[in-house]
Scaffold this motif. Structure first.
Motif, PDB file in Angstrom:
ATOM      1  N   PRO A   1     -68.875 -28.770   3.322  1.00  0.00           N
ATOM      2  CA  PRO A   1     -68.597 -27.631   2.438  1.00  0.00           C
ATOM      3  C   PRO A   1     -69.462 -26.412   2.733  1.00  0.00           C
ATOM      4  N   ARG A   2     -70.425 -26.542   3.676  1.00  0.00           N
ATOM      5  CA  ARG A   2     -71.277 -25.402   3.986  1.00  0.00           C
ATOM      6  C   ARG A   2     -70.479 -24.220   4.532  1.00  0.00           C
ATOM      7  N   SER A   3     -69.258 -24.476   4.992  1.00  0.00           N
ATOM      8  CA  SER A   3     -68.418 -23.360   5.454  1.00  0.00           C
ATOM      9  C   SER A   3     -68.149 -22.370   4.331  1.00  0.00           C
ATOM     10  N   LEU A   4     -68.296 -22.841   3.085  1.00  0.00           N
ATOM     11  CA  LEU A   4     -68.095 -21.954   1.939  1.00  0.00           C
ATOM     12  C   LEU A   4     -69.164 -20.866   1.859  1.00  0.00           C
ATOM     13  N   SER A   5     -70.223 -20.998   2.654  1.00  0.00           N
ATOM     14  CA  SER A   5     -71.268 -19.973   2.651  1.00  0.00           C
ATOM     15  C   SER A   5     -70.716 -18.620   3.114  1.00  0.00           C
ATOM     16  N   GLY A   6     -69.571 -18.649   3.791  1.00  0.00           N
ATOM     17  CA  GLY A   6     -68.942 -17.389   4.185  1.00  0.00           C
ATOM     18  C   GLY A   6     -68.521 -16.533   3.008  1.00  0.00           C
TER      19      GLY A   6
END
Length: 626
Positions: A40-45
């Motif tokens: 879910p770290r892609s949500l940092s975008g």
């Protein structure tokens, strides 16, 4: 900034954070070539989109914590109700105690309802606001991409990302993320209370939860991969639909409705099959979590009843423990579900960030040079220009193309199809950058001028006229949005469009339909010419501007174009000789090269390619005259 306006400078912030990111790969490539969200770290975008709303996020977090604390207060109030109210020795005291404890429970419920409502409003507002900003940012970025971007990326794919993917992000920001954080707080609180009040039961429940979490992580990874594949297949369907709906007349004229429907059906079936696999894995995950958590709950309840029977805890203590166990295991179950949503949204965020990361090869200069203002026309120079289209790297579109055009001069460009005529216009508008050589406008290399300044100096009437889904007035005003209605009408009169526009049901306020379906080809072309006239640029590009007109309309528009060309530099692509014969010079092109330059009479006298083209044209005109 207005309360709900798109945050100023947001795109600049995103671009600064992503400056080193490589250019977007073609979105039409296969799934195994496309990066997938691993965590879910892609949500940092999404951080640049959340940053402007720190106050709202803080309030949402506060209400979220207060709602969780209210939930955790319920078991404590329930314990007091059972121990001090239900099992009180004196019946009179019991009645009074029950009233007080039930009022306390009602207070807990009212607080939970209030804080939950406030939390729901704030996170829903955030979800809608962030999604709107994200859509605006992606769309605003995509429309600035050069045509090279759209050579390799289907518009339907882009539309899918703007709709389906942003909806997934909205679900997470406006619901799932809040739900996950709330359950983290409740689960942590319940665990802490169980450790304090019943450490033996807590140790056993934790062991069971470990057995729940580990398989959930495995299934979650499979759900993530299948979610990304499912989103890709939906995007494929959108791309097919967008392509076909924009070409309905061609599809129907070739009686290909059934074939196109079958092609779309195959695409949606592929999307369904991928979604079915994802749903199957997720169903197994949900079933496992429910079974395991229910087992953990029953085990805790069994242990508690044994403790009550042994007299080591009270009935109220048992009730409190049971509710805390319920809160804990249900929080874990919800978090497992939320984790799946986060993974899906992470994949969607990655796809959206790919669009925002895309960098147009046609870049603004860091220190643009101002284009000089000339009293009449513009000077254009092509200096040994060579160019290949990115999608056709081995086939040169222009080779050694050199041409000087003086201010106010009219130059016609002729040649067979594929000679490179339209490429000259696209390079002049800097839709693409030249591969070699240079193009100058009024002595300034167009790569050193700002794109807005360059394109404001150029007006174009394309071969395929574009009419937008709005009124006739706004379609013409597209050439100069600040123009008055009188100026629009004057441009329409100059383009001989005024009469047919006033004959429409609502005149200039008539809605022209999608892509101008309510107009004839000639009428659409005259709208396009009026738009270019209203812009009033020093350089005019006419790309087969009269090709869609009948003989009478062509004469009227030709007269209008001659007035429009007065005092301007004009480049004309034309096959019809009416425009070509009036040009100051004629440039003859073949296979991306200039093969001859001269006046009509001189070129005919010399023979060669132009003479053959002219003979064919005159022959056609003779047949038409007959």
């Amino acid at each position: 900034m207005p309360k709900h306006a798109f945050p100023q400078g947001l795109l600049a912030t995103i671009h600064a954070a992503q400056r080193s990111t490589p250019t977007l790969p073609a979105m039409a490539q296969k799934d195994n070539d496309r990066p997938a969200a691993k965590t879910p770290r892609s949500l940092s975008g999404l951080r640049p989109f959340l940053r402007p709303y720190r106050l709202q996020i803080t309030l949402a977090g506060l209400f979220l914590v207060l709602a969780a604390v209210s939930t955790l207060a319920f078991p404590v109030a329930l314990k007091s109700l059972i121990d001090q109210g239900v099992v009180a020795a004196d019946p009179a005291e019991r009645v009074m105690a029950l009233r007080g404890h039930f009022l306390a429970l009602f207070g807990v419920g009212a607080a939970l309802g209030l804080f939950s409502a406030l939390r729901f409003y704030m996170v829903s507002w955030l979800g809608e606001r962030v999604t709107a900003d994200l859509r605006n940012a992606v769309y605003g970025h995509v429309v600035q991409q050069s045509p090279e971007f759209f050579e390799s990326n289907a518009s339907g794919e882009v539309l899918s990302r703007l709709t389906t993917d942003t909806t997934l992000v909205q679900t997470v920001v406006g619901s799932s993320l809040s739900m996950g954080l709330r359950n983290v707080v409740m689960g942590t609180g319940a665990m802490a209370m169980l450790i304090v009040t019943n450490p033996v039961v807590m140790t056993q429940v934790l062991g069971i939860l470990v057995l729940v979490v580990l398989p959930s992580l495995y299934f979650g990874r499979r759900v993530r991969k299948l979610s990304r594949a499912s989103q890709d297949r939906v995007a494929d369907s959108s791309a097919i639909a967008a392509e076909v709906l924009n070409a309905i007349p061609v599809v129907q004229s070739y009686v290909q409705e059934r074939r196109e429907a079958q092609r779309f059906n195959s695409s949606t079936e592929a999307a369904f099959e991928t979604a079915r696999k994802r749903t199957k894995v997720r169903a197994l995950l949900v079933g496992f979590i429910i079974t395991a958590t229910f087992g953990a709950l029953l085990w805790g309840l069994y242990q508690g009843t044994q403790a009550v029977a042994a007299g080591t805890i009270t009935a109220g203590h048992l009730g409190q423990t049971v509710v805390f166990v319920i809160i804990l295991v249900s929080s874990v179950a919800v978090l497992s579900e939320v984790y799946g949503d986060l993974l899906r949204a992470a994949g969607a965020t990655e796809r959206l960030m790919e669009l925002l990361d895309a960098r147009s090869p046609v870049a603004e200069p860091t220190a643009p040079l101002a284009l000089p203002h000339r009293p009449a026309g513009a000077a254009v120079a092509f200096q040994d220009v060579g160019f290949h289209y990115p999608s056709r790297p081995r086939l040169p579109a222009l080779q050694g193309f050199s041409l000087q055009v003086a201010p106010g001069e009219t130059v016609a460009i002729v040649g067979p199809s594929g000679a490179g005529k339209s490429t000259v216009f696209q390079l002049l508008l800097r839709f693409y950058d030249v591969g070699s050589g240079a193009i100058t406008l009024d002595g300034v290399d167009i790569r050193q001028a700002s794109l807005a300044d360059l394109r404001q100096r150029v007006g174009i009437v394309p071969q395929d006229s574009t009419v937008f889904s709005t009124t006739a007035l706004e379609n013409i005003r597209y050439g100069r949005p600040e123009a008055t209605e009188a100026e629009v009408i004057a441009a329409a009169q100059a383009a001989f469009a005024h009469d047919f526009i006033t004959a429409l049901p609502e005149g200039y306020d008539t809605y022209l339909g999608e892509r101008g379906v309510r107009l004839s080809g000639g009428q659409r072309q005259r709208i396009s010419i009026a738009r270019a006239m209203l812009k009033n640029p020093p350089l005019l590009l006419l790309d087969e501007a009269t090709s869609a007109l009948d003989a009478e309309s062509e004469r009227m528009v030709q007269a209008a174009l001659e007035r429009a060309m007065a005092g301007r530099t004009t480049l004309v692509i034309a096959h019809r000789l009416a425009t070509v014969q009036r040009a100051d010079r004629i440039v003859v092109m073949e296979a991306g090269r200039i093969v001859d330059i001269g006046t009509h009479d001189a070129l005919v006298a010399r023979g060669g390619l132009y003479a053959r083209l002219a003979a064919m044209q005159f022959g056609l005109d003779d047949r038409e005259a007959a």
